[in-house]
Motif scaffolding. Structure first.
Motif, short mmCIF file in Angstrom:
data_model
loop_
_atom_site.label_atom_id
_atom_site.label_comp_id
_atom_site.label_asym_id
_atom_site.label_seq_id
_atom_site.Cartn_x
_atom_site.Cartn_y
_atom_site.Cartn_z
N ALA A 1 0.82 -1.21 0.00
CA ALA A 1 0.00 0.00 0.00
C ALA A 1 0.85 1.26 0.00
O ALA A 1 0.52 2.25 -0.66
CB ALA A 1 -0.94 -0.01 1.21
N GLU A 2 1.96 1.23 0.73
CA GLU A 2 2.81 2.41 0.83
C GLU A 2 3.61 2.66 -0.45
O GLU A 2 3.94 3.81 -0.75
CB GLU A 2 3.76 2.26 2.03
CG GLU A 2 3.03 2.35 3.37
CD GLU A 2 3.88 1.88 4.54
OE1 GLU A 2 5.08 1.53 4.31
OE2 GLU A 2 3.36 1.84 5.66
N ALA A 3 3.91 1.61 -1.21
CA ALA A 3 4.77 1.76 -2.38
C ALA A 3 4.01 1.94 -3.69
O ALA A 3 4.60 2.39 -4.68
CB ALA A 3 5.69 0.55 -2.49
N ILE A 4 2.72 1.60 -3.71
CA ILE A 4 1.94 1.72 -4.95
C ILE A 4 1.29 3.10 -4.98
O ILE A 4 0.52 3.45 -4.08
CB ILE A 4 0.86 0.62 -5.03
CG1 ILE A 4 1.53 -0.76 -5.09
CG2 ILE A 4 -0.02 0.83 -6.26
CD1 ILE A 4 0.55 -1.93 -4.97
N PRO A 5 1.58 3.90 -5.99
CA PRO A 5 1.06 5.27 -6.03
C PRO A 5 -0.48 5.30 -5.98
O PRO A 5 -1.14 4.56 -6.71
CB PRO A 5 1.57 5.80 -7.38
CG PRO A 5 2.78 4.97 -7.68
CD PRO A 5 2.48 3.62 -7.13
N ASN A 6 -1.00 6.13 -5.10
CA ASN A 6 -2.44 6.41 -5.01
C ASN A 6 -3.29 5.17 -4.74
O ASN A 6 -4.47 5.13 -5.09
CB ASN A 6 -2.93 7.08 -6.30
CG ASN A 6 -2.20 8.38 -6.57
OD1 ASN A 6 -2.08 9.23 -5.69
ND2 ASN A 6 -1.69 8.54 -7.80
N SER A 7 -2.70 4.17 -4.13
CA SER A 7 -3.48 2.97 -3.84
C SER A 7 -4.45 3.22 -2.70
O SER A 7 -4.25 4.12 -1.87
CB SER A 7 -2.55 1.80 -3.47
OG SER A 7 -1.87 2.07 -2.26
N ARG A 8 -5.52 2.45 -2.67
CA ARG A 8 -6.45 2.45 -1.55
C ARG A 8 -6.17 1.22 -0.69
O ARG A 8 -5.61 0.23 -1.17
CB ARG A 8 -7.89 2.45 -2.06
CG ARG A 8 -8.29 3.79 -2.68
CD ARG A 8 -9.70 3.75 -3.24
NE ARG A 8 -10.67 3.34 -2.24
CZ ARG A 8 -11.97 3.11 -2.50
NH1 ARG A 8 -12.42 3.24 -3.75
NH2 ARG A 8 -12.80 2.74 -1.55
N TYR A 9 -6.58 1.30 0.57
CA TYR A 9 -6.24 0.26 1.54
C TYR A 9 -7.49 -0.08 2.35
O TYR A 9 -8.23 0.81 2.77
CB TYR A 9 -5.13 0.78 2.45
CG TYR A 9 -4.71 -0.14 3.57
CD1 TYR A 9 -3.81 -1.17 3.35
CD2 TYR A 9 -5.20 0.04 4.87
CE1 TYR A 9 -3.40 -2.01 4.39
CE2 TYR A 9 -4.80 -0.78 5.91
CZ TYR A 9 -3.90 -1.80 5.66
OH TYR A 9 -3.50 -2.63 6.68
#
Length: 263
Positions: free
Chosen positions: A225-233
Motif C-alpha cells: 500500500a505504501e509503495a503503490i502510487p495512489n493505492s487504496r487500503y
C-alpha cells in the motif's frame, strides 16, 4: 511495448457478463478453492476468467520451474483468449505479485488491481514459513502438512473456537486436497520480487490486508500500500483464508472497488 502473449495452456473457468475480471489465485490453491465462495458475487457484475496455475484444478502440472513473467503472461493470454482485451485483475496471496507483474508487463490491458493478502518479496519470517511448508510437502507426510497449513493459515480466533471433531474433519480434507503443483508454486513464492514494479503501477489499486494473517502478515500488505502510487487500503479481520473466514466481506470489498473504479 508489451511482450507477445503465449498460447495459454491453463485450464480456466469463465463466468458472468460485463467488464473483464481476471483472477490470480494463491500457491497450493486454485480458482475453485480460493475464489469459489465469492464467484457468484464477482460474476454478477463481471465476465470472470479464472485460470488454474500448472498442477492445480484444470491444468496439468508443469515440467519446468515456473517463472513470474511466464505465469503473468499466461494469465493475461487466458483472458485475451476468452475475448477480454482489457480487464481488472484480482490477485490473492501469490496471485498478488503475479497480478502486479501482469500489470507492469501489459499496461495496455490491465485496468485495475485488487491485491489481497499479498506481498512484494518474502521477508525472513515468510521465507521460514514457506520453506517449512515446502519441506513438509517433500517429506510426504500429508497429516503434518495439513496441521501446519491450518495452524498458520487460519486465524487464532477461528482455531480457538473450533471443536475437535470439526478440526479433525477439516485436517483430513486439507491433507487430501493438496494440488500436485504446490512444490512449484512454493519455489516461485520463495523467489518472487516485484518491489521494483510497484512505483510503475498507474491503475486504480486496492490493497486488502488480512489483519490476522500469520502467513503473509500485515507487514507485507502495508509495504504494498505504501509503495503503490495512489493505492487504496482496506482491512478484513481474517487469517490468510478470507474465502473461509470472511467471504462476504471480501466479495463486497472487491465488487464495490471495481464498481467505483468503473472497470
Amino acid at each position: 511495448m508489451s511482450p507477445a502473449l503465449p498460447t495459454s495452456r491453463l485450464g480456466r473457468i469463465v463466468r458472468g457478463t460485463g467488464p473483464g475480471l481476471l483472477l490470480a489465485h494463491g500457491a497450493g490453491g486454485g480458482i475453485d478453492a480460493n475464489y469459489g465462495p465469492i464467484m457468484d458475487t464477482l460474476a454478477a457484475q463481471h465476465t470472470v476468467i479464472g485460470p488454474d496455475y500448472p498442477g492445480t484444478g484444470r491444468t496439468e502440472r508443469a515440467t519446468a520451474p515456473l517463472t513470474l513473467d511466464g505465469l503473468a503472461d499466461e494469465l493475461v493470454a487466458t483472458a485475451v483468449e476468452e475475448g477480454q482485451d482489457t480487464f481488472a485483475i484480482a490477485g490473492y496471496s501469490l496471485g498478488s505479485p503475479v497480478a502486479i507483474r501482469a500489470a507492469t508487463r501489459h499496461p495496455d490491458r490491465v485496468t485495475a488491481l485488487v491485491l489481497t493478502a499479498g506481498f512484494a518479496h518474502p521477508n525472513p519470517r515468510f521465507l521460514l514459513a514457506a520453506t517449512l511448508w515446502r519441506d513438509l510437502l517433500r517429506a510426504g507426510n500429508p497429516d503434518q502438512l495439513a496441521a501446519f497449513v491450518s495452524l498458520i493459515g487460519l486465524s487464532a480466533p477461528v482455531l480457538d473456537a473450533i471443536g475437535q471433531d470439526d478440526l479433525d474433519t477439516a485436517l483430513k480434507a486439507t491433507a487430501a486436497a493438496v494440488p500436485p503443483g504446490t512444490p512449484e508454486h512454493l519455489d516461485l513464492v520463495i523467489d518472487v520480487d516485484v518491489r521494483a514494479d510497484l512505483a510503475a503501477l498507474t491503475v486504480p489499486t486496492l490493497v486488502i490486508s488480512t489483519t490476522l494473517d500469520q502467513l503473509v502478515t500485515p507487514h507485507h500488505h502495508r509495504q504494498l500500500a505504501e509503495a503503490i502510487p495512489n493505492s487504496r487500503y482496506a482491512e478484513i479481520a481474517t487469517g490468510h483464508l478470507p474465502f473461509v473466514e470472511q467471504p462476504e466481506r471480501w466479495a463486497t470489498l472487491i465488487r464495490d472497488f471495481l464498481r467505483d473504479s468503473h472497470t
